[in-house]
Structures are given as structure tokens and as C-alpha cells.
Design a protein around this motif. Structure first.
Motif, PDB file in Angstrom:
ATOM      1  N   ILE A 174      34.303  45.834  38.836  1.00 47.17           N
ATOM      2  CA  ILE A 174      34.810  44.664  38.254  1.00 47.17           C
ATOM      3  C   ILE A 174      36.260  44.641  38.132  1.00 47.17           C
ATOM      4  O   ILE A 174      36.187  45.082  36.592  1.00 47.17           O
ATOM      5  CB  ILE A 174      34.110  43.787  38.030  1.00 47.17           C
ATOM      6  N   THR A 175      37.169  43.846  38.901  1.00 48.96           N
ATOM      7  CA  THR A 175      38.362  43.704  38.266  1.00 48.96           C
ATOM      8  C   THR A 175      38.765  42.071  37.539  1.00 48.96           C
ATOM      9  O   THR A 175      38.575  41.022  38.460  1.00 48.96           O
ATOM     10  CB  THR A 175      39.226  44.052  38.979  1.00 48.96           C
ATOM     11  N   TYR A 176      38.639  41.832  36.367  1.00 49.03           N
ATOM     12  CA  TYR A 176      38.900  40.693  35.973  1.00 49.03           C
ATOM     13  C   TYR A 176      40.101  40.589  35.337  1.00 49.03           C
ATOM     14  O   TYR A 176      40.972  40.952  35.118  1.00 49.03           O
ATOM     15  CB  TYR A 176      37.910  40.699  34.570  1.00 49.03           C
ATOM     16  N   GLU A 236      41.764  35.280  38.980  1.00 45.44           N
ATOM     17  CA  GLU A 236      40.464  35.995  39.932  1.00 45.44           C
ATOM     18  C   GLU A 236      39.503  37.161  39.316  1.00 45.44           C
ATOM     19  O   GLU A 236      39.753  37.774  38.547  1.00 45.44           O
ATOM     20  CB  GLU A 236      41.263  35.980  41.292  1.00 45.44           C
ATOM     21  N   VAL A 237      38.452  37.410  39.975  1.00 47.25           N
ATOM     22  CA  VAL A 237      37.496  38.556  39.793  1.00 47.25           C
ATOM     23  C   VAL A 237      37.560  39.148  41.398  1.00 47.25           C
ATOM     24  O   VAL A 237      36.631  38.618  42.577  1.00 47.25           O
ATOM     25  CB  VAL A 237      36.133  37.755  39.538  1.00 47.25           C
ATOM     26  N   GLN A 241      39.537  45.677  33.685  1.00 50.40           N
ATOM     27  CA  GLN A 241      38.331  46.887  34.861  1.00 50.40           C
ATOM     28  C   GLN A 241      37.196  47.535  34.078  1.00 50.40           C
ATOM     29  O   GLN A 241      37.314  47.519  32.869  1.00 50.40           O
ATOM     30  CB  GLN A 241      39.052  47.820  35.318  1.00 50.40           C
ATOM     31  N   GLN A 268      35.242  38.832  45.945  1.00 51.86           N
ATOM     32  CA  GLN A 268      36.855  38.529  45.546  1.00 51.86           C
ATOM     33  C   GLN A 268      36.203  36.917  45.358  1.00 51.86           C
ATOM     34  O   GLN A 268      35.891  35.988  46.758  1.00 51.86           O
ATOM     35  CB  GLN A 268      37.951  38.520  46.001  1.00 51.86           C
ATOM     36  N   LYS A 327      35.180  27.827  34.160  1.00 55.65           N
ATOM     37  CA  LYS A 327      34.354  28.066  32.414  1.00 55.65           C
ATOM     38  C   LYS A 327      34.756  27.350  31.062  1.00 55.65           C
ATOM     39  O   LYS A 327      34.373  28.089  29.596  1.00 55.65           O
ATOM     40  CB  LYS A 327      35.724  29.342  32.459  1.00 55.65           C
ATOM     41  N   VAL A 381      30.129  35.066  36.447  1.00 57.97           N
ATOM     42  CA  VAL A 381      31.123  35.090  37.348  1.00 57.97           C
ATOM     43  C   VAL A 381      31.302  36.700  38.108  1.00 57.97           C
ATOM     44  O   VAL A 381      31.783  36.753  39.751  1.00 57.97           O
ATOM     45  CB  VAL A 381      32.506  35.563  36.584  1.00 57.97           C
ATOM     46  N   ALA A 422      31.940  34.052  32.276  1.00 58.39           N
ATOM     47  CA  ALA A 422      32.878  34.573  31.223  1.00 58.39           C
ATOM     48  C   ALA A 422      32.979  32.945  30.511  1.00 58.39           C
ATOM     49  O   ALA A 422      32.371  31.859  31.135  1.00 58.39           O
ATOM     50  CB  ALA A 422      34.027  34.066  32.149  1.00 58.39           C
ATOM     51  N   LEU A 435      34.508  37.028  27.518  1.00 56.73           N
ATOM     52  CA  LEU A 435      33.506  38.152  28.265  1.00 56.73           C
ATOM     53  C   LEU A 435      31.792  38.481  27.905  1.00 56.73           C
ATOM     54  O   LEU A 435      31.744  38.584  26.669  1.00 56.73           O
ATOM     55  CB  LEU A 435      33.417  38.951  29.087  1.00 56.73           C
TER      56      LEU A 435
END
Length: 232
Positions: A65-67, A89-90, A116, A132, A140, A147, A167, A227
Motif C-alpha cells: 500500500i502506498t499512502y 491518493e492511496v 509505503q 487506486q 477523513k 482506505v 485514516a 493511520l
């Protein structure tokens, strides 16, 4: 029980173009006392210089996961995805049987700032997948906005593990609670700001492992982003 993982005790790697902090053991940073928590294996906070990034490299059997926190990342992978992921974006990838991807900061001026996250999958050899979403700060604000999860519902990315990722964005003085079901665990990661968690003080970059607690009480002592991982 709440076990604090202070920001200043994280692993650190600086490569000129990359400034990275590791909550858990990663790459050349190895700490047998911090190998992950439950299915949560990696939380890296990265700053990447303009025009630089991670060239094409492989992964398998991991939920990634990329936050996004600031800037943008140009993503390209062997599943045929080619996109730009921007702040707010996530992104989620199931590496499964194997993927290769690159993540480059396309800006000429602005640093890329992201978190990450790697989560161990519920099974090996899964079919690779890409997802995505965009989540605004207002979505949020003052609430736990899901998410990512195994059963994500609308507006969240899918991961193959019994983990729900939430989040929230809080203003100073805001208070927010979260009820943990029996037998569940949690990890709280402070993205920015200051807060207290069941009376324990945390600041930006701090994390906390939570077990044998039924209710989490978060009180913001500044503008704060957090998070929350709800883990089996």
C-alpha cells in the motif's frame, strides 16, 4: 496494552535522493525486536528528490500500500498499469505470483513524500492486482475513513489479508474513539501532529502496538493525521 515505537528510534537510510525512515526492519536496517506487528510487515516514510525514484524492481507474495502525503509518483508495472498517483491518493498492489514496477518522482521541483506499507498476504501465489483511489482530507476529517481492507466496500482499496486500514484528519482539541472487537489488535501510526492515545502521548512518526484494549481514545493536541490498522 500500548507499546510505543518512537519516531527517533526508527531505522534510517539516507541516499541523497532518498531519505527513508523504517518503523520495522527493512533492507540494511535489521532489528530483531522490530520485525513487524501481526500481519503488518513494513511502514516506511520516504522523501524522494525530484526526478529520482525506484527503478523497475520485482516483488512477490506481499500486499503493498502506498499512502501519498505530498507531491506525485509516476507508477508503471508489468500488469500494464501506467499512472500518476498524487497527494491524497492511496494505491494498493497484490504482488502475488510476481510483479515488477517502478515508482519515480516526475516533478522537477517538488519532493515526493509517501508512506509505503507492506502487509503479509493471507496466502501465497495470489493473482497480481492493482487498485487506486482518491480520498480527500474532508472525507477523513473527524472520522475513521476506511482506505483499505479485505472487504473494503466502496471507496477503499482491496488487500488480501484480515486487516482494515483507516485514516483520519483531526483539528486541535478533536477527540475520536475506536472500538476494537475481542481478539483484535491495532497499530496506530501518527502521520503528522501530536495526540494522546488512551492517555499516552505520540507525535509525528511515532507508532504504537495495541493489544488487550477494547476502546481506543484519540485526542488531538494539534492538527493531526493518523493511520489506524485493525489487525487479526
Amino acid at each position: 496494552m500500548i507499546t510505543l515505537r518512537p519516531s527517533n528510534e526508527r531505522g534510517h537510510a539516507y541516499h541523497g535522493w532518498l531519505n527513508s525512515y523504517h518503523t520495522f526492519s527493512f533492507a540494511n536496517y535489521y532489528d530483531p525486536d522490530h520485525m513487524g506487528f501481526r500481519a503488518l510487515r513494513v511502514i516506511n516514510e520516504d522523501w524522494v528528490k525530484p526526478g529520482r525514484g525506484f527503478g523497475t524492481h520485482p516483488h512477490n507474495d506481499m500486499e503493498i500500500i502506498t499512502y501519498m502525503l505530498g507531491g506525485a509518483v509516476a507508477h508503471k508495472d508489468t500488469m500494464g498499469n501506467e499512472t500518476v498517483i498524487r497527494a491524497g491518493e492511496v494505491q494498493a498492489m497484490t504482488a502475488g505470483t510476481g510483479i515488477a514496477h517502478s515508482e519515480i518522482n516526475p516533478s522537477r521541483e517538488e519532493d515526493l513524500h509517501l508512506m509505503q506499507i507492506w502487509i503479509l498476504p493471507e496466502a501465497a501465489g495470489l493473482t497480481p492486482n492493482y487498485d487506486q483511489i482518491n480520498v480527500s482530507s474532508e472525507e477523513k476529517r473527524g472520522t475513521w475513513r476506511k482506505v483499505a481492507g479485505r472487504n473494503p466496500g466502496a471507496g477503499a482499496v482491496h488487500i488480501n489479508q484480515d486487516v482494515d486500514l483507516y485514516a483520519t484528519v483531526l483539528s486541535e482539541g478533536d477527540r475520536l474513539s475506536y472500538e476494537l472487537r475481542a481478539g483484535r489488535y491495532a497499530w496506530v501510526q501518527v502521520v503528522s501532529g501530536k495526540l494522546s492515545l488512551n492517555g499516552v502521548s505520540l507525535e509525528a512518526g511515532d507508532g504504537a502496538a495495541i493489544s488487550d484494549e477494547s476502546l481506543l481514545d484519540v485526542q488531538a493536541h494539534s492538527d493531526t493525521e493518523v493511520l489506524l490498522f485493525d489487525l487479526a
